[in-house]
Design a protein around this motif. Sequence first.
Motif, PDB file in Angstrom:
ATOM      1  N   GLY A 246       0.822  -1.219   0.000  1.00  0.00           N
ATOM      2  CA  GLY A 246       0.000   0.000   0.000  1.00  0.00           C
ATOM      3  C   GLY A 246       0.851   1.261   0.000  1.00  0.00           C
ATOM      4  O   GLY A 246       0.550   2.226  -0.706  1.00  0.00           O
ATOM      5  N   ILE A 247       1.930   1.255   0.784  1.00  0.00           N
ATOM      6  CA  ILE A 247       2.828   2.428   0.812  1.00  0.00           C
ATOM      7  C   ILE A 247       3.444   2.626  -0.574  1.00  0.00           C
ATOM      8  O   ILE A 247       3.458   3.738  -1.115  1.00  0.00           O
ATOM      9  N   ALA A 248       3.944   1.534  -1.163  1.00  0.00           N
ATOM     10  CA  ALA A 248       4.600   1.630  -2.480  1.00  0.00           C
ATOM     11  C   ALA A 248       3.609   2.125  -3.539  1.00  0.00           C
ATOM     12  O   ALA A 248       3.944   2.993  -4.355  1.00  0.00           O
ATOM     13  N   ILE A 249       2.383   1.593  -3.520  1.00  0.00           N
ATOM     14  CA  ILE A 249       1.397   1.993  -4.529  1.00  0.00           C
ATOM     15  C   ILE A 249       0.991   3.458  -4.331  1.00  0.00           C
ATOM     16  O   ILE A 249       0.857   4.212  -5.299  1.00  0.00           O
ATOM     17  N   ALA A 250       0.822   3.876  -3.082  1.00  0.00           N
ATOM     18  CA  ALA A 250       0.492   5.290  -2.824  1.00  0.00           C
ATOM     19  C   ALA A 250       1.600   6.186  -3.384  1.00  0.00           C
ATOM     20  O   ALA A 250       1.323   7.234  -3.985  1.00  0.00           O
ATOM     21  N   ASN A 251       2.842   5.761  -3.231  1.00  0.00           N
ATOM     22  CA  ASN A 251       3.969   6.562  -3.732  1.00  0.00           C
ATOM     23  C   ASN A 251       3.983   6.620  -5.256  1.00  0.00           C
ATOM     24  O   ASN A 251       4.160   7.699  -5.834  1.00  0.00           O
ATOM     25  N   ILE A 252       3.790   5.469  -5.912  1.00  0.00           N
ATOM     26  CA  ILE A 252       3.836   5.512  -7.383  1.00  0.00           C
ATOM     27  C   ILE A 252       2.626   6.256  -7.932  1.00  0.00           C
ATOM     28  O   ILE A 252       2.718   6.952  -8.936  1.00  0.00           O
ATOM     29  N   GLN A 253       1.489   6.153  -7.252  1.00  0.00           N
ATOM     30  CA  GLN A 253       0.296   6.867  -7.711  1.00  0.00           C
ATOM     31  C   GLN A 253       0.478   8.379  -7.541  1.00  0.00           C
ATOM     32  O   GLN A 253       0.099   9.163  -8.402  1.00  0.00           O
ATOM     33  N   THR A 254       1.088   8.771  -6.435  1.00  0.00           N
ATOM     34  CA  THR A 254       1.376  10.190  -6.192  1.00  0.00           C
ATOM     35  C   THR A 254       2.313  10.724  -7.274  1.00  0.00           C
ATOM     36  O   THR A 254       2.164  11.844  -7.766  1.00  0.00           O
ATOM     37  N   LEU A 255       3.254   9.885  -7.682  1.00  0.00           N
ATOM     38  CA  LEU A 255       4.239  10.279  -8.688  1.00  0.00           C
ATOM     39  C   LEU A 255       3.660  10.297 -10.101  1.00  0.00           C
ATOM     40  O   LEU A 255       3.937  11.205 -10.874  1.00  0.00           O
ATOM     41  N   LEU A 256       2.838   9.303 -10.451  1.00  0.00           N
ATOM     42  CA  LEU A 256       2.474   9.087 -11.857  1.00  0.00           C
ATOM     43  C   LEU A 256       1.003   9.294 -12.200  1.00  0.00           C
ATOM     44  O   LEU A 256       0.661   9.346 -13.380  1.00  0.00           O
ATOM     45  N   SER A 257       0.130   9.360 -11.187  1.00  0.00           N
ATOM     46  CA  SER A 257      -1.302   9.535 -11.432  1.00  0.00           C
ATOM     47  C   SER A 257      -1.831   8.545 -12.488  1.00  0.00           C
ATOM     48  O   SER A 257      -2.264   8.927 -13.571  1.00  0.00           O
ATOM     49  N   LEU A 258      -1.780   7.275 -12.140  1.00  0.00           N
ATOM     50  CA  LEU A 258      -2.187   6.210 -13.067  1.00  0.00           C
ATOM     51  C   LEU A 258      -3.707   6.040 -13.093  1.00  0.00           C
ATOM     52  O   LEU A 258      -4.405   6.517 -12.200  1.00  0.00           O
ATOM     53  N   ASP A 259      -4.195   5.300 -14.116  1.00  0.00           N
ATOM     54  CA  ASP A 259      -5.625   4.963 -14.176  1.00  0.00           C
ATOM     55  C   ASP A 259      -5.934   3.761 -13.290  1.00  0.00           C
ATOM     56  O   ASP A 259      -7.034   3.638 -12.753  1.00  0.00           O
ATOM     57  N   ALA A 260      -4.977   2.827 -13.211  1.00  0.00           N
ATOM     58  CA  ALA A 260      -5.264   1.573 -12.515  1.00  0.00           C
ATOM     59  C   ALA A 260      -3.984   0.843 -12.129  1.00  0.00           C
ATOM     60  O   ALA A 260      -2.917   1.100 -12.684  1.00  0.00           O
ATOM     61  N   ILE A 261      -4.124  -0.061 -11.171  1.00  0.00           N
ATOM     62  CA  ILE A 261      -3.063  -1.006 -10.829  1.00  0.00           C
ATOM     63  C   ILE A 261      -3.653  -2.404 -11.074  1.00  0.00           C
ATOM     64  O   ILE A 261      -4.783  -2.680 -10.652  1.00  0.00           O
ATOM     65  N   ILE A 262      -2.899  -3.247 -11.772  1.00  0.00           N
ATOM     66  CA  ILE A 262      -3.360  -4.616 -12.040  1.00  0.00           C
ATOM     67  C   ILE A 262      -2.497  -5.582 -11.221  1.00  0.00           C
ATOM     68  O   ILE A 262      -1.271  -5.445 -11.191  1.00  0.00           O
ATOM     69  N   PHE A 263      -3.159  -6.520 -10.551  1.00  0.00           N
ATOM     70  CA  PHE A 263      -2.445  -7.454  -9.677  1.00  0.00           C
ATOM     71  C   PHE A 263      -2.577  -8.886 -10.190  1.00  0.00           C
ATOM     72  O   PHE A 263      -3.666  -9.331 -10.530  1.00  0.00           O
ATOM     73  N   GLY A 264      -1.451  -9.616 -10.200  1.00  0.00           N
ATOM     74  CA  GLY A 264      -1.482 -11.039 -10.537  1.00  0.00           C
ATOM     75  C   GLY A 264      -0.474 -11.788  -9.675  1.00  0.00           C
ATOM     76  O   GLY A 264       0.177 -11.187  -8.812  1.00  0.00           O
ATOM     77  N   GLY A 265      -0.349 -13.093  -9.907  1.00  0.00           N
ATOM     78  CA  GLY A 265       0.630 -13.903  -9.178  1.00  0.00           C
ATOM     79  C   GLY A 265      -0.007 -14.715  -8.056  1.00  0.00           C
ATOM     80  O   GLY A 265      -1.105 -14.412  -7.590  1.00  0.00           O
ATOM     81  N   GLY A 266       0.724 -15.740  -7.628  1.00  0.00           N
ATOM     82  CA  GLY A 266       0.213 -16.710  -6.652  1.00  0.00           C
ATOM     83  C   GLY A 266      -0.205 -16.115  -5.315  1.00  0.00           C
ATOM     84  O   GLY A 266      -1.107 -16.631  -4.647  1.00  0.00           O
ATOM     85  N   ILE A 267       0.445 -15.005  -4.913  1.00  0.00           N
ATOM     86  CA  ILE A 267       0.127 -14.391  -3.615  1.00  0.00           C
ATOM     87  C   ILE A 267      -1.309 -13.850  -3.588  1.00  0.00           C
ATOM     88  O   ILE A 267      -1.910 -13.689  -2.525  1.00  0.00           O
TER      89      ILE A 267
END
Length: 317
Positions: A246-267
């Motif tokens: 959540g911290i990392a995503i908040a930081n990248i969103q603050t930096l880049l103002s993206l439309d979406a984050i897509i999540f995949g993988g076994g976790i």
Amino acid sequence: MTSKKLTLDVDLGGTKVAVGLCKGEEIIKKAIFPTQADLGFDAVITSIDSAIKNVTKDFDKSDIKGVGIGCAGQINSENGDVINSPNLQWKNIPLAKSLREKTGYSVKVLNDVRAATLAELKYGSGKGLENFCNIFLGTGVGSAFVIHGKLLHGATNSAGEIGHICLDPEGPLCGCGKKGCLEAYSSGTGMENYVKDQLAKGRKSIISDMVEGKIDEVKGPIIGKAAEQGDKLALESIERIGAYLGIAIANIQTLLSLDAIIFGGGIMALKKYFWNNLTKQIDKCILPVAKPADGLKLLEAKYLNDAVIIGGAAIFA
Ligand SMILES: [Zn+2]
């Protein structure tokens, strides 16, 4: 004359090479061969060629546009050279050129996470989106960015590695050699290491009984089972994934103002245990102006095991 409809798409990993004959996003035929990386570069080229021959034997080769490869590591996507791939133990290897000479097909190469991201952009959850980040939560944390509708490569062909954003320079050791990377917290390895560390410090948990006291045998699926039974340590190690992510995503969103984050993988199988923490932490750490009016879209990847193969097909789309 009809235009060529098929592509050959390769997921080139350290142990297995999977080749799909694809029509757009549809895999018509698939073959998996051992990579044989320990036998050297020529053996790997032979493995890919064998898998290609296997899937093409009943098809008209003149209908094939080319070969799209997703390969772990740092790739020069302009000329298809592998700059550095620790999985294959390759440095400065002319992969596209060699396979072109061997097979006669046109060959293009991308980093594997970027290939999977291209699959989401062209055919999957990222279709129609201009700006997004695709995050793969597995043993490690892989990711790639699409900016203005295109994959971001960066000056050194290494752009988008959020797994190695530093969240605490004094934090736990990461596989890359640095300390406190996102991957050291929010990956399968990070989760396992946290549980092992806590058990070694004498923390009580049913996980100790599940591995009969052998701390080295603590693995993700065991932690998942312990979480199902409400084990506090197991739940804490999974909730931690969401908190740091959540911290990392908040930081990248603050930096880049993206439309979406897509999540995949076994976790993502453990999503129900960490999602609440993830969204809470994003809300807490994000710059409000970087939050889209209808909320930041948090999407799940469309493609699972075949994402890299379909990414190969997307290179030619
Ligand atoms: Zn790292």
